[in-house]
Write a protein that holds these residues in place. Sequence first.
Motif, mmCIF file in Angstrom:
data_model
loop_
_atom_site.group_PDB
_atom_site.id
_atom_site.type_symbol
_atom_site.label_atom_id
_atom_site.label_comp_id
_atom_site.label_asym_id
_atom_site.label_seq_id
_atom_site.Cartn_x
_atom_site.Cartn_y
_atom_site.Cartn_z
ATOM 1 N N LEU A 96 0.750 -1.144 0.519
ATOM 2 C CA LEU A 96 -0.245 0.118 0.003
ATOM 3 C C LEU A 96 0.744 0.938 -0.094
ATOM 4 C CD1 LEU A 96 -2.265 -1.021 2.473
ATOM 5 C CD2 LEU A 96 -3.230 -1.054 0.093
ATOM 6 N N LEU A 97 1.856 1.317 1.006
ATOM 7 C CA LEU A 97 3.340 2.178 1.039
ATOM 8 C C LEU A 97 3.658 2.509 -0.844
ATOM 9 C CD1 LEU A 97 4.841 2.062 4.194
ATOM 10 C CD2 LEU A 97 3.590 3.935 3.345
ATOM 11 N N SER A 98 3.736 1.646 -1.067
ATOM 12 C CA SER A 98 3.927 1.661 -2.534
ATOM 13 C C SER A 98 3.267 2.104 -3.930
ATOM 14 C CB SER A 98 4.704 0.222 -2.882
ATOM 15 O OG SER A 98 6.037 -0.173 -2.278
ATOM 16 N N LYS A 99 2.076 2.146 -2.752
ATOM 17 C CA LYS A 99 1.041 2.436 -3.961
ATOM 18 C C LYS A 99 0.905 4.456 -3.635
ATOM 19 C CE LYS A 99 -0.943 -1.813 -5.039
ATOM 20 N NZ LYS A 99 -2.819 -2.715 -4.869
ATOM 21 N N ASN A 100 0.813 4.500 -2.625
ATOM 22 C CA ASN A 100 0.652 5.656 -2.283
ATOM 23 C C ASN A 100 0.308 5.521 -0.956
ATOM 24 O OD1 ASN A 100 -0.823 8.221 -1.395
ATOM 25 N ND2 ASN A 100 -2.148 7.640 -3.208
ATOM 26 N N MET A 101 2.147 6.584 -0.653
ATOM 27 C CA MET A 101 2.035 6.819 0.799
ATOM 28 C C MET A 101 1.299 7.518 1.809
ATOM 29 S SD MET A 101 6.099 8.174 1.921
ATOM 30 C CE MET A 101 5.573 9.709 1.512
ATOM 31 N N ILE A 102 1.485 9.133 1.096
ATOM 32 C CA ILE A 102 0.232 9.851 1.686
ATOM 33 C C ILE A 102 -1.199 9.180 2.223
ATOM 34 C CG2 ILE A 102 -0.529 12.199 1.715
ATOM 35 C CD1 ILE A 102 1.844 12.832 0.203
ATOM 36 N N LYS A 103 -1.689 8.082 1.542
ATOM 37 C CA LYS A 103 -2.708 8.258 1.361
ATOM 38 C C LYS A 103 -3.082 6.858 2.660
ATOM 39 C CE LYS A 103 -5.947 7.930 -1.740
ATOM 40 N NZ LYS A 103 -6.801 7.502 -2.484
ATOM 41 N N THR A 104 -1.772 6.385 2.625
ATOM 42 C CA THR A 104 -2.018 4.670 3.453
ATOM 43 C C THR A 104 -1.160 5.507 5.102
ATOM 44 O OG1 THR A 104 -1.054 3.543 1.392
ATOM 45 C CG2 THR A 104 0.149 2.907 3.700
ATOM 46 N N THR A 105 -0.510 6.093 4.679
ATOM 47 C CA THR A 105 -0.510 7.548 6.338
ATOM 48 C C THR A 105 -1.789 7.788 6.739
ATOM 49 O OG1 THR A 105 1.817 7.401 5.524
ATOM 50 C CG2 THR A 105 1.091 8.345 8.048
ATOM 51 N N ILE A 106 -2.095 8.060 6.418
ATOM 52 C CA ILE A 106 -3.347 9.118 6.245
ATOM 53 C C ILE A 106 -4.948 8.307 7.478
ATOM 54 C CG2 ILE A 106 -5.843 10.392 5.775
ATOM 55 C CD1 ILE A 106 -3.763 12.029 4.173
ATOM 56 N N TYR A 107 -4.851 7.301 6.210
ATOM 57 C CA TYR A 107 -5.793 6.072 6.842
ATOM 58 C C TYR A 107 -5.036 5.338 7.766
ATOM 59 C CZ TYR A 107 -8.720 7.146 3.073
ATOM 60 O OH TYR A 107 -10.163 7.548 2.271
ATOM 61 N N TYR A 108 -3.642 4.533 8.115
ATOM 62 C CA TYR A 108 -3.945 3.538 9.383
ATOM 63 C C TYR A 108 -4.171 3.566 10.478
ATOM 64 C CZ TYR A 108 -0.937 1.345 11.858
ATOM 65 O OH TYR A 108 -0.313 0.422 12.654
ATOM 66 N N PRO A 109 -3.842 6.055 11.060
ATOM 67 C CA PRO A 109 -4.859 5.797 12.599
ATOM 68 C C PRO A 109 -6.241 5.340 12.733
ATOM 69 C CG PRO A 109 -4.021 8.117 11.673
ATOM 70 C CD PRO A 109 -3.395 6.625 10.816
ATOM 71 N N LEU A 110 -6.681 5.897 11.289
ATOM 72 C CA LEU A 110 -8.246 5.838 11.450
ATOM 73 C C LEU A 110 -8.802 4.269 11.320
ATOM 74 C CD1 LEU A 110 -8.933 8.070 8.581
ATOM 75 C CD2 LEU A 110 -9.189 8.570 10.844
ATOM 76 N N VAL A 111 -8.042 3.376 10.689
ATOM 77 C CA VAL A 111 -8.278 1.408 10.841
ATOM 78 C C VAL A 111 -7.731 0.945 12.518
ATOM 79 C CG1 VAL A 111 -7.528 0.055 10.189
ATOM 80 C CG2 VAL A 111 -7.491 1.466 8.346
ATOM 81 N N MET A 112 -6.962 1.897 12.565
ATOM 82 C CA MET A 112 -6.390 0.936 14.251
ATOM 83 C C MET A 112 -7.030 2.148 15.222
ATOM 84 S SD MET A 112 -3.710 -0.832 15.108
ATOM 85 C CE MET A 112 -4.514 -1.245 16.131
ATOM 86 N N GLY A 113 -7.891 3.151 14.763
ATOM 87 C CA GLY A 113 -8.343 3.570 16.159
ATOM 88 C C GLY A 113 -10.268 2.936 15.639
ATOM 89 N N VAL A 114 -10.356 2.134 15.119
ATOM 90 C CA VAL A 114 -11.847 1.024 14.078
ATOM 91 C C VAL A 114 -11.560 0.000 14.979
ATOM 92 C CG1 VAL A 114 -12.822 0.002 13.253
ATOM 93 C CG2 VAL A 114 -12.826 2.865 12.491
ATOM 94 N N ILE A 115 -10.192 -0.735 15.223
ATOM 95 C CA ILE A 115 -10.340 -2.103 15.866
ATOM 96 C C ILE A 115 -10.297 -1.633 17.653
ATOM 97 C CG2 ILE A 115 -8.003 -2.983 16.053
ATOM 98 C CD1 ILE A 115 -6.823 -2.954 12.993
ATOM 99 N N TYR A 116 -9.082 -0.517 18.003
ATOM 100 C CA TYR A 116 -9.309 -0.053 19.543
ATOM 101 C C TYR A 116 -10.680 -0.469 20.031
ATOM 102 C CZ TYR A 116 -4.554 0.375 19.748
ATOM 103 O OH TYR A 116 -3.552 0.243 19.954
ATOM 104 N N LEU A 117 -12.027 0.768 18.573
ATOM 105 C CA LEU A 117 -13.571 0.688 19.270
ATOM 106 C C LEU A 117 -13.758 -0.937 19.021
ATOM 107 C CD1 LEU A 117 -15.437 2.532 19.910
ATOM 108 C CD2 LEU A 117 -16.047 2.738 17.320
ATOM 109 N N LEU A 118 -13.741 -1.742 18.245
ATOM 110 C CA LEU A 118 -14.277 -2.733 18.381
ATOM 111 C C LEU A 118 -13.951 -4.071 19.714
ATOM 112 C CD1 LEU A 118 -13.539 -3.427 14.476
ATOM 113 C CD2 LEU A 118 -15.998 -3.129 15.405
ATOM 114 N N ILE A 119 -12.375 -3.744 19.949
ATOM 115 C CA ILE A 119 -12.198 -4.135 21.390
ATOM 116 C C ILE A 119 -13.088 -4.017 22.468
ATOM 117 C CG2 ILE A 119 -9.822 -4.171 23.339
ATOM 118 C CD1 ILE A 119 -8.045 -3.815 20.268
#
Length: 395
Positions: A260-283
């Motif tokens: 994903l970083l190879s395709k689009n580093m900025i977009k991957t970095t932006i979405y990372y904390p959001l995805v991790m936040g969803v996981i913490y919410l599920l936990i």
Amino acid sequence: MKKSFLTYIIALGIFGIINTELGVVGILPQITKNFQISVSQAGMLVSMFALIIALSGPFMTLLFSGVNRKKILAGVIAFFAISNLVSAFAPNYTVLLIFRILPAFLHPVYFSVAFAAAASSVPKEQSARAVARVFTGVTVGMVLGVPITSFVGDQFSLEAAFLFSAIINAITFIGIISWIPSMPVTEKLSYGKQLKVLVKPQLWLNIATACFILAALYSVYAYLAEYLGNVTNMNGKTISAMLILFGASGVFGNLQAAKLLSKNMIKTTIYYPLVMGVIYLLISYAGAYIIPMTIIIIVWGAVFTGGLIVSQTWLTSEASEAPEFANSLFVSFGNLGIALGTTTGGWFLSQLGIHQITYSGAVFLTLAFICIGLKIKLFDQKQDKIILVKKTTND
């Protein structure tokens, strides 16, 4: 010789170093008994190691920045092998502590050179994947290092546990000497040029992002076993299985994040904390149920490990003119983030209880997201405007 094979040799060295750093956690009870010391004294074998890494990383990397990369990789891993060998037969605690402290100074040097060597061994568009293969050593070392060392110590002896790490280091040394080609530094950067990257404000925003992401990850992960025991009501054997499952999915997640970083580093970095936040919410909502939590752990492990390479790539992208120094900054501030996260997570645990531990991770994810947003708004968009103006002028 395939480039991927070379990176896996380097990754084995990473595993050996991580195992040296963290594997001792699994044999602390034996160390306290063998050397007749307190638990807090034994704990210094871990805390002093991490502190030295955080404080000395950039300076040690600068010191060795002009040396052939192959010689650095071989020399550092040889020193780790010797330190583990001496640790196995240390006559007293003082000798053991000294030979734990000394290799810690070289830990960030190997990591910095390893990442830079892996990235430079392939075309630029494939560099994230090459670094991801090296990060596999981190993942396997973190997940399997402690249980393997503990198993060897329990089944055989304390000496055998240290010798296990020494053997891994020795095998890596042979691999580096035999198969990795000479990697001389073609253009040695002066200390001043390397330090000059520190005046870039956008680099400090990236450093802060990496630090906060690592803090977000470890503020929760450090207490995973306790969470599974007290909230999910898993027994010891099940918890061990969950930790291994977490790590196994992490290897997959690491490689996927690289793609994903190879395709689009900025977009991957932006979405990372959001995805991790969803996981913490599920936990926080489903952590008490075994089957949902098992599924969450598989996804969590993959996303968790992806955060390591996301942080490393984001930080070093603003210091491409001094890659090894940039990687040393990642190692140092990454360790600072881990220390900050585990300390904050411990405070949340003691003040609010284990059920609320994910809130500590959410706080750091928010801070990381803010830093990413500021970096893009203040610098990336400004750079895009400059490029557009130049292009319009030329036309």
